[in-house]
Design a protein around this motif. Structure first.
Motif, PDB file in Angstrom:
ATOM      1  N   MET A 226       0.828  -1.202   0.000  1.00 52.25           N
ATOM      2  CA  MET A 226       0.000   0.000   0.000  1.00 52.25           C
ATOM      3  C   MET A 226       0.862   1.252   0.000  1.00 52.25           C
ATOM      4  N   GLY A 227       1.936   1.227   0.764  1.00 53.11           N
ATOM      5  CA  GLY A 227       2.847   2.367   0.787  1.00 53.11           C
ATOM      6  C   GLY A 227       3.508   2.583  -0.557  1.00 53.11           C
ATOM      7  N   ALA A 228       3.894   1.483  -1.199  1.00 55.70           N
ATOM      8  CA  ALA A 228       4.535   1.581  -2.511  1.00 55.70           C
ATOM      9  C   ALA A 228       3.581   2.149  -3.554  1.00 55.70           C
ATOM     10  N   LEU A 229       2.313   1.746  -3.479  1.00 53.94           N
ATOM     11  CA  LEU A 229       1.323   2.255  -4.430  1.00 53.94           C
ATOM     12  C   LEU A 229       1.137   3.759  -4.257  1.00 53.94           C
ATOM     13  N   MET A 230       1.218   4.227  -3.025  1.00 54.94           N
ATOM     14  CA  MET A 230       1.022   5.652  -2.749  1.00 54.94           C
ATOM     15  C   MET A 230       2.151   6.525  -3.273  1.00 54.94           C
ATOM     16  N   VAL A 231       3.321   5.939  -3.479  1.00 56.71           N
ATOM     17  CA  VAL A 231       4.449   6.715  -4.006  1.00 56.71           C
ATOM     18  C   VAL A 231       4.810   6.255  -5.414  1.00 56.71           C
ATOM     19  N   SER A 232       3.860   5.590  -6.073  1.00 56.96           N
ATOM     20  CA  SER A 232       4.007   5.173  -7.477  1.00 56.96           C
ATOM     21  C   SER A 232       5.177   4.224  -7.708  1.00 56.96           C
ATOM     22  N   ARG A 233       5.460   3.370  -6.738  1.00 57.39           N
ATOM     23  CA  ARG A 233       6.521   2.382  -6.896  1.00 57.39           C
ATOM     24  C   ARG A 233       6.002   1.041  -7.399  1.00 57.39           C
TER      25      ARG A 233
ATOM     26  N   ILE B 164      -4.195  10.257  -5.013  1.00 54.54           N
ATOM     27  CA  ILE B 164      -4.409   8.857  -5.392  1.00 54.54           C
ATOM     28  C   ILE B 164      -5.731   8.367  -4.810  1.00 54.54           C
ATOM     29  N   GLU B 165      -6.512   7.686  -5.635  1.00 59.42           N
ATOM     30  CA  GLU B 165      -7.755   7.085  -5.188  1.00 59.42           C
ATOM     31  C   GLU B 165      -7.661   5.580  -5.380  1.00 59.42           C
ATOM     32  N   PHE B 166      -7.752   4.842  -4.287  1.00 58.19           N
ATOM     33  CA  PHE B 166      -7.615   3.395  -4.356  1.00 58.19           C
ATOM     34  C   PHE B 166      -8.797   2.762  -5.092  1.00 58.19           C
ATOM     35  N   ASP B 167      -8.477   1.813  -5.957  1.00 66.18           N
ATOM     36  CA  ASP B 167      -9.500   1.001  -6.622  1.00 66.18           C
ATOM     37  C   ASP B 167      -9.339  -0.414  -6.085  1.00 66.18           C
ATOM     38  N   ASP B 168     -10.363  -0.920  -5.412  1.00 62.18           N
ATOM     39  CA  ASP B 168     -10.311  -2.178  -4.681  1.00 62.18           C
ATOM     40  C   ASP B 168     -10.874  -3.319  -5.531  1.00 62.18           C
ATOM     41  N   HIS B 169     -10.034  -4.329  -5.813  1.00 56.61           N
ATOM     42  CA  HIS B 169     -10.450  -5.478  -6.615  1.00 56.61           C
ATOM     43  C   HIS B 169     -10.371  -6.733  -5.745  1.00 56.61           C
TER      44      HIS B 169
ATOM     45  N   TYR C 147      -5.110  -3.778  -5.104  1.00 54.22           N
ATOM     46  CA  TYR C 147      -5.414  -2.352  -5.179  1.00 54.22           C
ATOM     47  C   TYR C 147      -4.627  -1.692  -6.306  1.00 54.22           C
ATOM     48  N   THR C 148      -5.280  -0.781  -7.008  1.00 52.19           N
ATOM     49  CA  THR C 148      -4.621   0.036  -8.030  1.00 52.19           C
ATOM     50  C   THR C 148      -4.992   1.486  -7.786  1.00 52.19           C
ATOM     51  N   ASP C 149      -4.300   2.388  -8.483  1.00 56.34           N
ATOM     52  CA  ASP C 149      -4.661   3.803  -8.461  1.00 56.34           C
ATOM     53  C   ASP C 149      -5.727   4.013  -9.532  1.00 56.34           C
TER      54      ASP C 149
ATOM     55  N   LEU D 232      -7.103   6.462 -10.911  1.00 58.44           N
ATOM     56  CA  LEU D 232      -6.906   7.499 -11.917  1.00 58.44           C
ATOM     57  C   LEU D 232      -5.699   7.235 -12.820  1.00 58.44           C
ATOM     58  N   ASN D 233      -4.790   6.393 -12.368  1.00 62.32           N
ATOM     59  CA  ASN D 233      -3.552   6.209 -13.143  1.00 62.32           C
ATOM     60  C   ASN D 233      -3.164   4.751 -13.358  1.00 62.32           C
ATOM     61  N   SER D 234      -4.106   3.831 -13.287  1.00 64.54           N
ATOM     62  CA  SER D 234      -3.748   2.431 -13.520  1.00 64.54           C
ATOM     63  C   SER D 234      -3.416   2.214 -14.992  1.00 64.54           C
ATOM     64  N   THR D 235      -2.461   1.348 -15.242  1.00 64.19           N
ATOM     65  CA  THR D 235      -2.013   1.090 -16.607  1.00 64.19           C
ATOM     66  C   THR D 235      -2.894   0.059 -17.278  1.00 64.19           C
ATOM     67  N   PRO D 236      -2.979   0.069 -18.603  1.00 64.90           N
ATOM     68  CA  PRO D 236      -3.740  -0.959 -19.314  1.00 64.90           C
ATOM     69  C   PRO D 236      -3.253  -2.367 -18.988  1.00 64.90           C
ATOM     70  N   ALA D 237      -1.937  -2.516 -18.812  1.00 65.83           N
ATOM     71  CA  ALA D 237      -1.374  -3.841 -18.506  1.00 65.83           C
ATOM     72  C   ALA D 237      -1.849  -4.331 -17.146  1.00 65.83           C
ATOM     73  N   ALA D 238      -1.876  -3.445 -16.151  1.00 68.87           N
ATOM     74  CA  ALA D 238      -2.334  -3.822 -14.813  1.00 68.87           C
ATOM     75  C   ALA D 238      -3.815  -4.178 -14.836  1.00 68.87           C
ATOM     76  N   ARG D 239      -4.609  -3.396 -15.565  1.00 72.08           N
ATOM     77  CA  ARG D 239      -6.046  -3.674 -15.630  1.00 72.08           C
ATOM     78  C   ARG D 239      -6.314  -5.004 -16.324  1.00 72.08           C
ATOM     79  N   ALA D 240      -5.552  -5.303 -17.371  1.00 64.42           N
ATOM     80  CA  ALA D 240      -5.735  -6.555 -18.101  1.00 64.42           C
ATOM     81  C   ALA D 240      -5.404  -7.750 -17.213  1.00 64.42           C
ATOM     82  N   PHE D 241      -4.357  -7.627 -16.393  1.00 68.22           N
ATOM     83  CA  PHE D 241      -3.985  -8.719 -15.495  1.00 68.22           C
ATOM     84  C   PHE D 241      -5.075  -8.956 -14.451  1.00 68.22           C
ATOM     85  N   ILE D 242      -5.612  -7.881 -13.882  1.00 66.82           N
ATOM     86  CA  ILE D 242      -6.665  -8.019 -12.880  1.00 66.82           C
ATOM     87  C   ILE D 242      -7.921  -8.623 -13.507  1.00 66.82           C
ATOM     88  N   ASP D 243      -8.229  -8.234 -14.733  1.00 67.11           N
ATOM     89  CA  ASP D 243      -9.368  -8.832 -15.441  1.00 67.11           C
ATOM     90  C   ASP D 243      -9.185 -10.346 -15.553  1.00 67.11           C
TER      91      ASP D 243
END
Length: 288
Positions: free
Chosen positions: A81-88, A111-116, A253-255, A257-268
């Motif tokens: 969670m800390g890493a996500l908050m600093v874009s790591r 940053i707004e958390f998106d909970d999956h 969890y993703t951001d 507003l700024n989640s990447t297409p690759a991250a969204r595809a993996f979660i899908d």
């Protein structure tokens, strides 16, 4: 004659002597520009997700997406969670909900958390199939595994010593069960440790005075039986309804507003029928 500029560093007059060279060089420049950097997903966080589940999901996902690079490191939910908050990272793996403090800090950084929700981690207490016990309270389970209760007669069983079978300290479940069922108290001294649930089940099946823990599916193996906790049986339905006490909902969890297409595809993929079959394969409860 008008000068033709291909880039800031390549300008020439297309005379006959340069035409062939210019075309070759132009092709090279275009080819170089068209080579995009490979997509990468960085997943950091929960040991519970990282021990077996994330590596399996990533391995299966990359069979159909071999160009995707995935970097993983698991040092706990708070770390992710800390890493996500600093874009790591692109995805924070979590075995709990984001805390109020984490949500506040994230908003301060835009940053707004998106909970999956991807499933649930659960641990089923098992005893030998010949045991007369079918139900224990949370306090009784805690005392059995900490060694405060060392004889079965103290919880309604026979006058016999309690033999404990648990996961090895290097496993996430060793700590996970301690947190969920033992109030973080240390395990009893005389325990037998194993690297996987299957070995625990086999050992309890051979020991009339044994007690251990496993996944819900393994608890139905011959020679053992699952114990209800406070009257609640360990079932996928009870886990998903939040009724069974030894369970945690697993999240990615993703951001928002700024989640990447690759991250969204993996979660899908993880939330898909195939991904959920893999979650179930490892003994986790699939998402509702």
């Amino acid at each position: 004659m008008k000068t033709t500029c291909l880039t800031k560093w390549l300008c020439f007059k297309p005379t006959d002597s340069l035409k062939g060279f210019g075309l070759i060089l132009l092709s090279a420049v275009i080819a170089g520009c068209s080579q995009a950097k490979p997509e990468k997903i960085v997943i950091l966080g929960s040991n519970t997700i990282g021990e077996e589940l994330a590596p399996l999901l990533v391995a299966e996902y990359r069979k159909e997406h071999p160009a995707i690079a995935v970097e993983m490191e698991f040092k706990g939910t708070s770390y992710g969670m800390g890493a996500l908050m600093v874009s790591r990272c692109d995805i924070a793996a979590a075995s709990r909900e984001a805390t109020t403090n984490e949500i506040t800090l994230a908003k301060a950084r835009g940053i707004e958390f998106d909970d999956h929700i991807i499933g649930a981690y659960d641990v089923t207490v098992i005893v030998n199939a010949g045991s007369p016990l079918t139900d224990l309270t949370k306090e009784q389970v805690r005392n059995l595994f900490t060694g405060a209760t060392a004889n079965w007669k103290d919880v309604g069983g026979p006058d016999a010593p309690v033999n404990l079978y648990i996961r090895h300290p290097i496993s996430g479940t060793h700590l996970g069960f301690r947190e969920l069922a033992m109030e973080n108290k240390p395990y009893a001294i005389n325990v037998k440790t194993f690297t996987n649930y299957t070995e625990i089940v086999q050992s309890v099946a051979q020991d009339p005075h044994g007690i251990g823990y496993s996944t819900i599916p393994l608890a139905s193996k011959p020679g053992v039986k699952a114990i209800s906790i406070g009257g609640v049986a360990p079932t996928v339905e009870a886990v998903n309804k939040g009724l069974y006490p030894y369970a945690r909902v697993l999240r990615l969890y993703t951001d928002k507003l700024n989640s990447t297409p690759a991250a969204r595809a993996f979660i899908d993929f993880v939330e898909s029928e195939r991904g959920q079959a893999l979650v179930n394969q490892l003994g986790f409860a699939p998402r509702p």
